[in-house]
Design an enzyme around this catalytic site. Structure first.
Site, PDB file in Angstrom:
ATOM      1  CG  HIS A   3      -0.344  -0.053   2.543  1.00  0.00           C
ATOM      2  ND1 HIS A   3      -0.922  -0.666   3.626  1.00  0.00           N
ATOM      3  CD2 HIS A   3       0.828   0.463   3.004  1.00  0.00           C
ATOM      4  CE1 HIS A   3      -0.141  -0.522   4.688  1.00  0.00           C
ATOM      5  NE2 HIS A   3       0.924   0.164   4.330  1.00  0.00           N
ATOM      6  CG  HIS A  52       0.929   4.299   7.550  1.00  0.00           C
ATOM      7  ND1 HIS A  52      -0.219   3.883   6.922  1.00  0.00           N
ATOM      8  CD2 HIS A  52       1.868   3.344   7.299  1.00  0.00           C
ATOM      9  CE1 HIS A  52       0.021   2.734   6.298  1.00  0.00           C
ATOM     10  NE2 HIS A  52       1.268   2.385   6.526  1.00  0.00           N
ATOM     11  CG  HIS A 112       8.683  -1.124   3.518  1.00  0.00           C
ATOM     12  ND1 HIS A 112       7.678  -2.059   3.476  1.00  0.00           N
ATOM     13  CD2 HIS A 112       8.147  -0.061   4.164  1.00  0.00           C
ATOM     14  CE1 HIS A 112       6.588  -1.585   4.059  1.00  0.00           C
ATOM     15  NE2 HIS A 112       6.841  -0.365   4.503  1.00  0.00           N
ATOM     16  CD  GLU A 144       3.134  -1.697   6.099  1.00  0.00           C
ATOM     17  OE1 GLU A 144       2.744  -0.824   6.884  1.00  0.00           O
ATOM     18  OE2 GLU A 144       3.365  -1.476   4.894  1.00  0.00           O
TER      19      GLU A 144
HETATM   20  C1  DHB Z   1       6.389   3.354   2.278  1.00  0.00           C
HETATM   21  C2  DHB Z   1       5.820   2.097   2.370  1.00  0.00           C
HETATM   22  C3  DHB Z   1       4.759   1.855   3.203  1.00  0.00           C
HETATM   23  O1  DHB Z   1       4.159   0.651   3.327  1.00  0.00           O
HETATM   24  C4  DHB Z   1       4.242   2.855   3.952  1.00  0.00           C
HETATM   25  O2  DHB Z   1       3.179   2.580   4.685  1.00  0.00           O
HETATM   26  C5  DHB Z   1       4.808   4.113   3.896  1.00  0.00           C
HETATM   27  C6  DHB Z   1       5.886   4.362   3.066  1.00  0.00           C
HETATM   28  C7  DHB Z   1       7.501   3.640   1.334  1.00  0.00           C
HETATM   29  O3  DHB Z   1       8.111   2.710   0.812  1.00  0.00           O
HETATM   30  O4  DHB Z   1       7.764   4.811   1.067  1.00  0.00           O
HETATM   31 FE    FE Z   2       2.459   0.888   5.505  1.00  0.00          FE
END
Ligand code: DHB
Ligand code: FE
Length: 280
Positions: free
Chosen positions: A12, A59, A194, A241
């Site tokens: 997302h 977030h 990530h 997540e």
């Molecule tokens: C990013 C990825 C995410 O899942 C998120 O919630 C916020 C930022 C990103 O890769 O920038």
């Molecule tokens: Fe996220």
């Protein structure tokens, strides 16, 4: 009788929404990512779900550290997209399936999950981006109602993966005991690997991402048995997540058919995955 037509898993990342806003869909950087969703959108069009139960995390856009519900169910009649700092986005508000949402809250409490019940909240990229990926951006109104399930994956103590899998099973009970005749689809969002901050900022694990996209279909019990720390180590601080996909998976049968699967990395700083599952 209400029934589940399938489950959708997807990343997302907010920059996906930004790419669409800026008209970058067919640029060399983004086209391979968006093309991967074409068959999934076709599947959604064919299945015509009436209600999307969207499992995601806010977030710190609508909820902040002053209140951190472990689980929350949205029972509102509609959800406006929250402005995440780049100005309002040109997407319509999401209509809520509030009657089912109350039935879900009831069923959760009866099964010893005790969610916060939310009647007014805005939704961030965690819901906006998956909806746009699977349904496209509507001119005036979304063709599907949503029930947001918010999961705390940001502030420890976050819930156990096994608990999320169990939540999915209870969600299925709620759908199957609902006295409507709507067609439901369940979305698990977030991930894949990530890490946006700290010593491992920029961390990606393509191998683990690819494995996850297989195991979420074939061996969800193994993934549900992992510790939270295993998720952080394997997928990164924020990539952890991805545990929210376990709610979607728990709502399906033990045996599933994979209709579509896609992987692209990196989208922004993230391994981006997608899966379309149906009960076998
Ligand atoms: C990013 C990825 C995410 O899942 C998120 O919630 C916020 C930022 C990103 O890769 O920038
Ligand atoms: Fe996220």
């Amino acid at each position: 009788m209400a029934r589940i037509v399938g489950g959708l898993g997807t990343s997302h990342v907010p920059s996906i929404g930004a790419a669409l806003d800026k008209g970058l869909r067919d640029t060399p950087e983004w086209k391979p990512f968006f093309d991967g969703y074409v068959p999934a959108r076709e599947w959604v069009r064919e299945q015509r779900p009436d209600v999307a139960v969207v499992v995601f995390n806010d977030h710190f856009n609508a909820l902040f550290l002053d209140r951190v519900p472990t689980f929350a169910v949205g029972c509102a009649a509609e959800y406006h997209p929250v402005d995440e700092g780049w100005g309002p986005r040109a997407i319509p508000p999401f209509p809520g399936a509030s009657r089912f949402a109350w039935h879900l809250a009831d069923t959760l409490v009866e099964n010893r999950f005790d969610p916060e019940i939310i009647q007014e909240i805005k939704v961030d990229h965690g819901l906006q981006v998956p909806m746009e990926l699977f349904w496209g951006r509507p001119a005036d109104a979304w063709p599907v109602k949503v029930v947001p399930i918010f999961v705390n994956v940001l502030q420890y103590p976050i819930p156990l993966p096994a608990r999320l899998y169990e939540l999915g099973k209870t969600l299925r009970r709620a759908i199957e005991s609902y006295d409507g005749d709507e067609r439901f689809v369940v979305l698990g969002t977030g991930g894949l690997s990530h890490q946006l901050q700290g010593a491992r900022a920029g961390f990606l694990n393509r191998e683990a991402d690819q494995r996850f996209l297989v195991d979420i279909a074939e061996d969800p019990d193994r993934l549900a048995g992992w510790s939270r720390e295993q998720y952080v180590e394997t997928f990164g601080g924020e990539g952890a997540e991805v545990v929210m996909w376990l709610v979607m998976r728990g709502a399906l049968n033990r045996e599933v058919v994979v209709r579509h699967r896609h992987y692209f990395a990196p989208a922004s700083m993230t391994g981006a995955g997608m899966i379309v599952l149906e009960d076998a």
